[in-house]
Enzyme design. Structure first.
Site, PDB file in Angstrom:
ATOM      1  N   LYS A 208       0.881  -1.188   0.062  1.00 19.11           N
ATOM      2  CA  LYS A 208       0.001   0.103   0.122  1.00 19.11           C
ATOM      3  C   LYS A 208       0.825   1.249  -0.050  1.00 19.11           C
ATOM      4  O   LYS A 208       0.670   2.203  -0.734  1.00 19.11           O
ATOM      5  CB  LYS A 208      -0.869  -0.146   1.285  1.00 19.11           C
ATOM      6  CG  LYS A 208      -1.578   1.122   1.485  1.00 19.11           C
ATOM      7  CD  LYS A 208      -2.295   1.036   2.976  1.00 19.11           C
ATOM      8  CE  LYS A 208      -1.113   1.095   4.129  1.00 19.11           C
ATOM      9  NZ  LYS A 208      -1.746   1.438   5.495  1.00 19.11           N
ATOM     10  N   THR A 209       1.870   1.264   0.987  1.00 18.29           N
ATOM     11  CA  THR A 209       2.710   2.561   0.963  1.00 18.29           C
ATOM     12  C   THR A 209       3.469   2.622  -0.424  1.00 18.29           C
ATOM     13  O   THR A 209       3.614   3.846  -0.777  1.00 18.29           O
ATOM     14  CB  THR A 209       3.771   2.560   2.107  1.00 18.29           C
ATOM     15  OG1 THR A 209       2.895   1.969   3.236  1.00 18.29           O
ATOM     16  CG2 THR A 209       4.173   3.674   2.351  1.00 18.29           C
TER      17      THR A 209
ATOM     18  N   ASP B 179      -4.719   8.087   3.861  1.00 23.08           N
ATOM     19  CA  ASP B 179      -4.123   6.518   4.432  1.00 23.08           C
ATOM     20  C   ASP B 179      -5.164   6.014   5.399  1.00 23.08           C
ATOM     21  O   ASP B 179      -5.492   6.984   6.066  1.00 23.08           O
ATOM     22  CB  ASP B 179      -2.912   6.573   4.498  1.00 23.08           C
ATOM     23  CG  ASP B 179      -2.075   5.074   4.731  1.00 23.08           C
ATOM     24  OD1 ASP B 179      -2.730   4.387   4.271  1.00 23.08           O
ATOM     25  OD2 ASP B 179      -0.857   4.987   5.092  1.00 23.08           O
ATOM     26  N   GLU B 180      -5.213   4.923   5.636  1.00 26.48           N
ATOM     27  CA  GLU B 180      -5.924   4.041   6.703  1.00 26.48           C
ATOM     28  C   GLU B 180      -7.264   4.557   6.585  1.00 26.48           C
ATOM     29  O   GLU B 180      -7.736   5.026   7.975  1.00 26.48           O
ATOM     30  CB  GLU B 180      -5.161   4.312   7.906  1.00 26.48           C
ATOM     31  CG  GLU B 180      -3.697   3.945   8.070  1.00 26.48           C
ATOM     32  CD  GLU B 180      -3.705   2.414   8.002  1.00 26.48           C
ATOM     33  OE1 GLU B 180      -4.650   1.538   7.957  1.00 26.48           O
ATOM     34  OE2 GLU B 180      -2.531   1.639   8.416  1.00 26.48           O
TER      35      GLU B 180
ATOM     36  N   GLN C  67      -9.373  -4.334   8.335  1.00 22.85           N
ATOM     37  CA  GLN C  67      -8.412  -3.952   9.368  1.00 22.85           C
ATOM     38  C   GLN C  67      -8.847  -2.873  10.208  1.00 22.85           C
ATOM     39  O   GLN C  67      -8.096  -1.936  10.907  1.00 22.85           O
ATOM     40  CB  GLN C  67      -6.898  -3.463   8.899  1.00 22.85           C
ATOM     41  CG  GLN C  67      -6.342  -4.880   8.028  1.00 22.85           C
ATOM     42  CD  GLN C  67      -5.085  -4.390   7.708  1.00 22.85           C
ATOM     43  OE1 GLN C  67      -4.034  -4.256   8.439  1.00 22.85           O
ATOM     44  NE2 GLN C  67      -4.594  -4.668   6.473  1.00 22.85           N
TER      45      GLN C  67
ATOM     46  N   ARG D 192       0.335 -10.090  10.379  1.00 27.11           N
ATOM     47  CA  ARG D 192       1.637  -9.449  10.683  1.00 27.11           C
ATOM     48  C   ARG D 192       2.808 -10.319  10.232  1.00 27.11           C
ATOM     49  O   ARG D 192       3.876 -10.067  10.078  1.00 27.11           O
ATOM     50  CB  ARG D 192       1.732  -9.123  12.138  1.00 27.11           C
ATOM     51  CG  ARG D 192       0.790  -8.269  12.708  1.00 27.11           C
ATOM     52  CD  ARG D 192       0.792  -6.704  11.743  1.00 27.11           C
ATOM     53  NE  ARG D 192      -0.444  -6.963  10.866  1.00 27.11           N
ATOM     54  CZ  ARG D 192      -0.503  -6.235   9.674  1.00 27.11           C
ATOM     55  NH1 ARG D 192       0.110  -5.348   9.373  1.00 27.11           N
ATOM     56  NH2 ARG D 192      -1.654  -6.491   8.855  1.00 27.11           N
TER      57      ARG D 192
END
Length: 740
Positions: free
Chosen positions: A29-30, A216-217, A247, A599
């Site tokens: 994503k980043t 973002d998020e 998430q 994770r």
DNA sequence: GAACCCATCATTTTT
DNA sequence: TGATGGGTTC
């Protein structure tokens, strides 16, 4: 733009109009966001000045900044990459005055809020037993998050006495904040909205400027943040939001998952790109995560896949107690590290902070280095807050919280009576406490304390020159010296005092770090302190240590090896979520589980225990439903979970000695209402195959005859006359009686 | 003003 | 169980 997959590329190059990027865990994503910014600038010739990228954490913002600057040649700072909060601070520092505010406002954190609430409750004469500061803060915060003023709520809550009182608190709180010239975190957003509403010119200025906006998020945004984004993107509508509904784990903080779920309703012409290729985990781990999250309803359909290969099976182990569980993890870690793993490859994740203690204990015993993420932050320490209060008061003389905190710290003989007097008199005169004290005539009204107050003011004013010149380190040193704070700690000579001095030294380092900025000011420093929560970034990434943290803190991170401990019902999912009327509560826990699983890159270890100590007593919880939700083929299982669910409360000190399987009410209370309804599928429900008159066997008391059985809560209270020890009363679920 | 005792409370927490 | 804060006492 090499190295992007098709979907990633699509997300980067679709620049005009609303775009929703559903970015699964580990889908790069980043990377996409960074490339997108680069694409805008280099291919689309967009002026970096016209780009805004909003994140939630400073860490994310910094990472993005660094990566953009590494990728393309762009003047640092020309792109706005910042958190919601620092963006709003920037806007308000410039324009707050246009709606009657003072641009010099202080930023209050939760502790300051608490202090304000305390005073408010006192002013309003509300019973502190009935109205807790924490509850008030929560009320006020959720009001602001959903863009409600006290006036809005007054009407809404009219029929509800308690809520109306809370609204009174809210109103008085805002009044106090105004007097203190302070804004809390939620105010930063809310007041910015207010500014935009009241002053369309300012809104237009920013709308014009931000031709391309990225958030973002996005699944973590609350109502006020949603509104803010909606307004800012109102003109150009080149809004790109990135997130993953799976998430979303911050509902308790006001995050509204519908912001992302309904993005396409809000923006009918929105394009949606799903990033489903995962570059992080093995297929096994990913399949497990997919299987777990599939149990949630109302999510955006997506299925992560990977080319990383199958990898090893997930290891699930049932232990007897939390001590054994911790030991088990430690043993696994030692074995992994004997076989080439680094400590820093490993993270232990848990649902609640309280779980860390036992683990720490075992790690220390095994001499395994670890770092604890989270917990009480650096800026929450008393000594740090004290010195920061000096800085705050210097920056903002209206800050009554700061004033009250340090007026007599270190002790200079100014007691509560004097402070109360100053508070009352300053209030009457409509000026701040500090400014009241500055006037010699005013001080005369204070009787014996007048001179001491005079000395205090004189000292404070002697600090001013350092502020003007920006010599903040000198300012710090001067405060430490002239207030006698340093001397007092040195004189104390205890380990604790030495620790505090070390912390203060650390603060000094942070100040020095801040002074590297181009134009350091006291206001800027304080902003950094309140907005940039201590990330404990001092020396971590390079340290070879095992990481311990909550599942929440783990979001956004990855580790080759992940341990998820405490996979038990009532712990994870949490009891509160299980008992909640809101069916989404458990789904949020499941998302948290999904976050935890994803994770892990290579290895995932899950564990639970049959019994663990909680603050209520000894709990016997069923295995987490999330374990059941992982298909067997992905997981090896060791150990068997006992089929008992209960909590034994601690024995009351005064209680009569002898046997009592939980003292009535205590057990009933500990017995969650949802337990009987819940079916794990592994027969956690007790099966009673005996009746009055039957012969039974008890593991400890031996053989006996059942003389009575009566229902209690969701269990049966059984009376047995044992051959050797006489009559005993016990609960069927606990006693595990066997018919003979 | 400090030391002590008791009552109370207890998910998660990017800012 | 344990940390924390308010109230009491010297």
């Amino acid at each position: 733009m090499l190295g992007l997959n098709n979907k990633q590329w699509e997300a980067c190059s679709y620049t005009e109009g609303p775009l929703l990027i559903l970015a699964g865990a580990g889908s790069g994503k980043t990377r996409v966001l960074v490339h997108r910014i680069a694409y805008l600038i280099e291919e689309k010739q967009v002026d970096p000045y016209n780009i805004l990228a909003i994140t939630f954490t400073n860490k994310a913002a910094n990472e993005m900044k660094e990566r953009v600057e590494a990728a393309i040649d762009v003047e640092p700072g020309r792109i706005w990459v910042s958190t919601f909060h620092s963006m709003c601070v920037k806007i308000l520092r410039r324009f707050y005055v246009r709606i009657g505010g003072d641009n010099n406002f202080a930023i209050y954190d939760t502790d300051d809020q608490k202090a304000v609430c305390k005073e408010v409750l006192k002013t309003l004469n509300l019973d502190p037993k009935m109205y807790k500061e924490k509850a008030c803060i929560a009320f006020i915060s959720s009001a602001k998050e959903s863009c409600k003023t006290p006036e809005d709520l007054e009407i809404e809550m009219a029929g509800d006495y308690r809520a109306s009182q809370m609204v009174r608190v809210y109103r008085e709180y805002q009044h106090r904040m105004k007097i203190n010239n302070a804004l809390d975190f939620d105010d930063l957003i809310f007041k910015t909205l207010d500014l935009f509403a009241q002053d369309p010119e300012v809104l237009e200025y920013y709308q014009d400027r931000f031709k391309y906006i990225m958030v973002d998020e996005y699944q973590d945004t609350n109502e006020s943040q949603f509104q803010l984004v909606r307004l800012l993107a109102g003109k150009w509508r080149n809004l790109c939001v990135v997130g993953d509904d799976d998430q979303s784990i911050y509902k308790f903080r006001g995050a509204n998952i519908y912001n992302i779920l309904n993005f396409e309703d809000e923006y009918k012409d929105a394009k949606v790109v799903k990033l489903e290729q995962n570059y992080r985990s093995t297929e096994t781990i990913l399949n497990a995560a997919n299987a777990v999250i599939a149990n949630n309803t109302g999510r955006k359909q997506k299925r992560l896949w990977t080319e990383n290969g199958v990898g090893e099976k997930i290891n699930y182990q049932v232990y007897e107690t939390e001590h054994e569980e911790a030991l088990g993890a430690v043993n696994n870690i030692m074995e992994l590290c004997n076989n080439g793993r680094e400590y820093s490859d490993i993270a232990i994740l848990y649902r609640t902070n309280a779980q860390s203690r036992v683990i720490e204990e075992k790690l220390v015993y095994a001499s395994i280095p670890y770092k604890l993420v989270g917990g009480t932050g650096f800026y929450n320490r008393k000594e740090i807050r004290d010195i920061v209060a000096y800085l705050k008061l210097l920056s903002n003389p209206s800050d009554e919280i700061a004033f009250s905190r340090i007026i007599n710290v270190p002790r200079r003989g100014i007691g509560a009576t004097t402070v109360t007097k100053i508070r009352e008199l300053s209030l009457q005169n409509g000026i701040s406490m500090y400014n009241f004290c500055k006037d010699e005539g005013n001080r005369k009204l204070l009787g014996r304390s007048a001179d001491k107050i005079g000395d205090f003011v004189e000292m404070m004013e002697s600090f001013r020159p350092y502020i003007e010149t920006g010599e903040l380190d000198e300012l710090f040193d001067s405060i430490m010296e002239k207030t006698g704070y340093e001397m007092e700690l040195r004189a104390e000579g205890t380990d604790e005092a030495r620790g505090r001095l070390e912390n203060l030294d650390e603060l000094r380092n942070k100040i020095l770090g801040y002074m590297e900025e181009e134009e350091p000011t006291l206001l800027g420093l304080l902003e950094d302190i309140s907005l940039v929560a201590d990330t404990d970034d001092s020396a971590d990434d390079t340290d070879n240590k095992v990481t311990l943290m909550t599942l929440h803190s783990a979001k956004g991170l990855e580790f080759p090896v992940v341990f998820m401990v405490g996979m038990e019902e009532r712990l994870f999912p949490s009891g509160l979520s299980m008992d909640s009327d809101d069916p989404d509560a458990v789904e949020e826990e499941r998302r948290l589980c999904y976050v935890g699983i994803t994770r892990a890159m290579k290895r995932l270890f899950l564990s639970s225990c049959t019994t663990r100590m909680s603050y209520q007593g000894r709990a016997y919880n069923a295995e987490s439903r999330f374990i059941e939700e992982i298909p067997k083929e992905y997981m090896t299982r060791t150990g068997v979970k006992a089929n008992v669910i209960k909590t034994e409360p601690f024995a009351k000190k005064s209680s009569v000695s002898g046997f009592n399987f939980g003292v009535g009410a205590g057990v009933a209370k500990a017995m969650p209402k949802s337990v009987p309804a819940y079916n794990t599928g592994t027969s956690n429900n007790v099966s009673i195959d005996y009746n009055v008159g039957d012969r039974v066997k008890h593991i400890k008391f031996g053989k006996g005859t059942v003389t009575d059985m009566k229902p209690s809560a969701d269990d049966f209270e059984i009376t047995v006359n044992f051959d050797n020890v006489g009559e005993k009363h016990m609960f069927a679920k606990l006693a595990k009686l066997k018919k003979i």
